[in-house]
Design a protein around this motif. Structure first.
Motif, mmCIF file in Angstrom:
data_model
loop_
_atom_site.group_PDB
_atom_site.id
_atom_site.type_symbol
_atom_site.label_atom_id
_atom_site.label_comp_id
_atom_site.label_asym_id
_atom_site.label_seq_id
_atom_site.Cartn_x
_atom_site.Cartn_y
_atom_site.Cartn_z
ATOM 1 N N ARG A 24 12.745 5.465 5.830
ATOM 2 C CA ARG A 24 13.558 4.411 4.909
ATOM 3 C C ARG A 24 12.194 3.644 4.353
ATOM 4 O O ARG A 24 12.909 3.672 3.325
ATOM 5 N N GLN A 25 11.486 3.505 5.247
ATOM 6 C CA GLN A 25 10.375 2.129 4.881
ATOM 7 C C GLN A 25 9.084 2.436 5.111
ATOM 8 O O GLN A 25 8.035 1.525 4.715
ATOM 9 N N LEU A 26 8.187 3.421 5.546
ATOM 10 C CA LEU A 26 7.418 4.128 5.377
ATOM 11 C C LEU A 26 6.498 4.457 4.391
ATOM 12 O O LEU A 26 6.963 4.925 3.393
ATOM 13 N N ALA A 27 5.313 3.592 3.728
ATOM 14 C CA ALA A 27 4.478 3.672 2.967
ATOM 15 C C ALA A 27 3.506 4.516 3.207
ATOM 16 O O ALA A 27 2.734 3.993 4.255
ATOM 17 N N LEU A 28 3.611 5.814 2.322
ATOM 18 C CA LEU A 28 2.588 6.399 2.486
ATOM 19 C C LEU A 28 1.329 6.728 1.551
ATOM 20 O O LEU A 28 1.208 5.987 0.278
ATOM 21 N N GLY A 29 0.315 7.938 2.415
ATOM 22 C CA GLY A 29 -0.927 7.059 1.026
ATOM 23 C C GLY A 29 -2.028 7.031 2.279
ATOM 24 O O GLY A 29 -2.381 7.492 3.566
#
Length: 578
Positions: free
Chosen positions: A69-74
């Motif tokens: 729910r909180q993983l920041a992808l990029g």
């Protein structure tokens, strides 16, 4: 449908009060992602705009398929460096071909991750041990930091993936340093660190970007040789199928496999750590592989290079209050607006500012505490860490991962080939049987009885060690010995080679006039005992649930209770026969 579309799990329970949190967290991460994405694209050897392309479509795909729910992808620094290292070994002419190969690598990374996820092979990442990851990450962080020295000094330094070459090339160019670039870079580092120390919620990266652009524009610093990003294409990435060639695939598959595993490891470790912090369990390892694979594959059709979870942005994402992956859609929306309308604002962004962002972001990846703990308690693992670190630093990044992983596996095989094998004795006034060497005088040791515990699976790699050590124990007891009891509580598997060895050992025991009992065998081990011929050499009445029952039988021929016997003899073959 929830099995295939994880977003249905949280969407059905979505609370309207979460929207404002997701909006704020998404915009916060989006604002930070824009300069970071451009900076990391530079590490990969790509034009800065490709960092924005990688921050758009992959985020949208992950929002619907990801389980964290909180993983920041990029884009991230580590994977960007791996892309540069992999492509640096190939003979590529022209920037267009270089960009095409980077996008093709993203496609291959996505394909590998999707394949591993569909076939539930996420366990493969477990072979990247913590010492290998720590050594590799710390070395890669140093390489990334020193690869940005050229932007900090404002000079043209020949790039390299070898630390000593970076140092040498930079040292030669020091006299040509542009003081304006150096001042901007050092100032950026100081401002980011100062704001982070003062209040972590303040987006120091954004402040540095704004100040850097304003300083360059109003002071007309390009006239003093300050290097700037320059024109960034306005508009969204267009759909284009990656150039897929068999020759290219054969050339880049090792780096693609490394990126697939390292990227997955980064994402799953971040997701799990945030999950533990928030006391919720949503991350599914194999679904994460599918989500990452789909994000990279679909992203590659829109000119994105490979992406994964970011340590720093995920921490900000979580602390900003993100509740669901909807926040990623707002991050992607921020990037979309930037690509459509705001790219001209970044024309005067100095490269030294991007270098300062990279250096501060990557510095936190250098792990000093973990090697210190290994020095105290696990020196053999420290050696693996150091070899991985030095190999990555001076020979190559893929080579560091391979060498470290092979050494970890070699250490594991060595440990299992000579496992803990001890004699047990009964502690006075108790029913406990413990290690004679550990408990000393508190343990009652008998001359006519030998009780042993083998703390590992029995397989072809340690069967000879087992047999050799067993007869050493027997020889020490001398002629008074009457019975040997093997405590098998820690033996969870016996392969065919070890089973044959046990049959021969039991026969040898009987020839010497010694009794042989097995106590505490768990279910899977009992199945093997009854299906591998061991039970034919050893009557089933010599199988016991507990060591004390085996001792009682030896002393008084006391037959265990009906329940105990049923448990000791329970096995799958018996069920089939019944």
């Amino acid at each position: 449908m929830q099995r295939f579309l994880p977003f249905l799990e949280w969407l059905s329970d979505y609370n309207k009060r979460w929207f404002s949190r997701d909006l704020f967290a998404g915009l916060t991460v989006g604002v930070i992602l824009i300069p970071q994405g451009m900076a990391y694209a530079m590490i990969a050897g790509l034009p800065p705009v490709y960092g924005l392309y990688a921050s758009l479509i992959p985020l949208v795909v992950y929002a619907f398929l990801g389980t964290s729910r909180q993983l920041a992808l990029g884009p991230v620094a580590m994977d960007s460096l791996l892309v540069a290292a992999g492509l640096g070994t190939l003979t590529i002419t022209g920037s267009e071909n270089y960009i095409a190969m980077a996008i093709f690598i993203a496609f291959m990374v996505g394909t590998i991750q999707l394949f591993l996820g569909v076939f539930r092979m996420g366990f493969l990442v477990n072979f990247l041990s913590k010492p290998v990851i720590s050594g590799f990450t710390s070395a890669a962080a140093l390489i990334i930091i020193f690869s940005q020295v050229k932007h900090l000094l404002g000079v043209d330094i020949q790039n390299s993936n070898h630390f000593h070459e970076l140092l040498t090339n930079a040292f030669v160019k020091v006299p040509e340093t542009n003081p304006f670039d150096l001042a901007i870079g050092i100032g950026g580092i100081i401002i980011i660190l100062a704001l982070k120390w003062w209040n972590r919620k303040i987006p120091g990266i954004l402040f540095v970007v704004i100040f850097g652009i304003m300083a360059v524009y109003f002071l007309k610093l390009p006239m003093h040789g300050v290097n700037i990003v320059g024109e960034i294409p306005t508009g969204l990435p267009h759909f284009q199928v990656p150039r897929i060639h068999l020759k290219s695939a054969l050339e880049v598959w090792p780096i693609a496999l490394t990126l697939a595993l390292v990227g997955y490891l980064e994402a799953i470790s971040i997701g799990k750590s945030i999950e533990e912090k928030n006391r919720e369990e949503t991350v599914d390892a194999n679904k994460e592989l599918i989500a990452l694979g789909a994000s990279n594959m679909v992203g590659s059709f829109f000119q994105a290079y490979n992406v994964t979870g970011s340590f720093s942005r995920s921490a900000i994402h979580n602390s900003a209050g993100a509740k669901t992956p909807i926040s990623l859609l707002f991050s992607a929306l921020t990037v979309l607006v930037t690509l459509l309308f705001l790219t001209p604002l970044f024309y005067y962004l100095p490269n030294a500012v991007l270098a300062s962002i990279i250096m501060v972001s990557v510095y936190g990846l250098i792990d000093v505490a973990y090697p210190k703990s290994l020095w105290k308690y696990r020196k053999e693992e420290l050696i693996i860490l150091l070899i991985t670190f030095l190999t990555t630093l001076f020979i190559g990044i893929p080579e560091g991962v391979v060498v470290g992983t092979l050494l970890s596996l070699l250490l594991m095989v060595y440990k299992t080939s000579k496992p803990h094998f001890v004699e047990l004795g009964k502690i006075e006034n108790s029913e406990y049987y413990k290690n004679v060497d550990r408990f000393g005088s508190a343990v009652n040791v008998r001359k006519d009885l030998l009780i042993l515990r083998f703390d590992a699976q029995l397989y072809f790699g340690n069967k000879n060690f087992f047999k050799k050590e067993l007869f050493k124990f027997i020889q020490r007891k001398g002629t008074a010995l009457k019975c040997v009891i093997l405590n098998a509580e820690s033996i969870n598997y016996i392969d065919s080679s070890a089973a044959l060895m046990l049959v021969q050992v039991i026969a040898d025991m009987h020839e010497r006039g010694l009794q042989f009992y097995i106590a505490g065998a768990i279910g899977p081990t009992r199945d093997i005992i009854f299906t591998s011929g061991i039970s034919d050499a050893l009557d089933k009445k010599y199988l016991f649930v507990q060591t004390k029952e085996a001792v009682n039988y030896f002393e008084h021929t006391t037959i265990p209770s009906e329940v105990s016997a049923r448990v000791a003899y329970e096995n799958r073959r018996r069920k089939i026969d019944d």
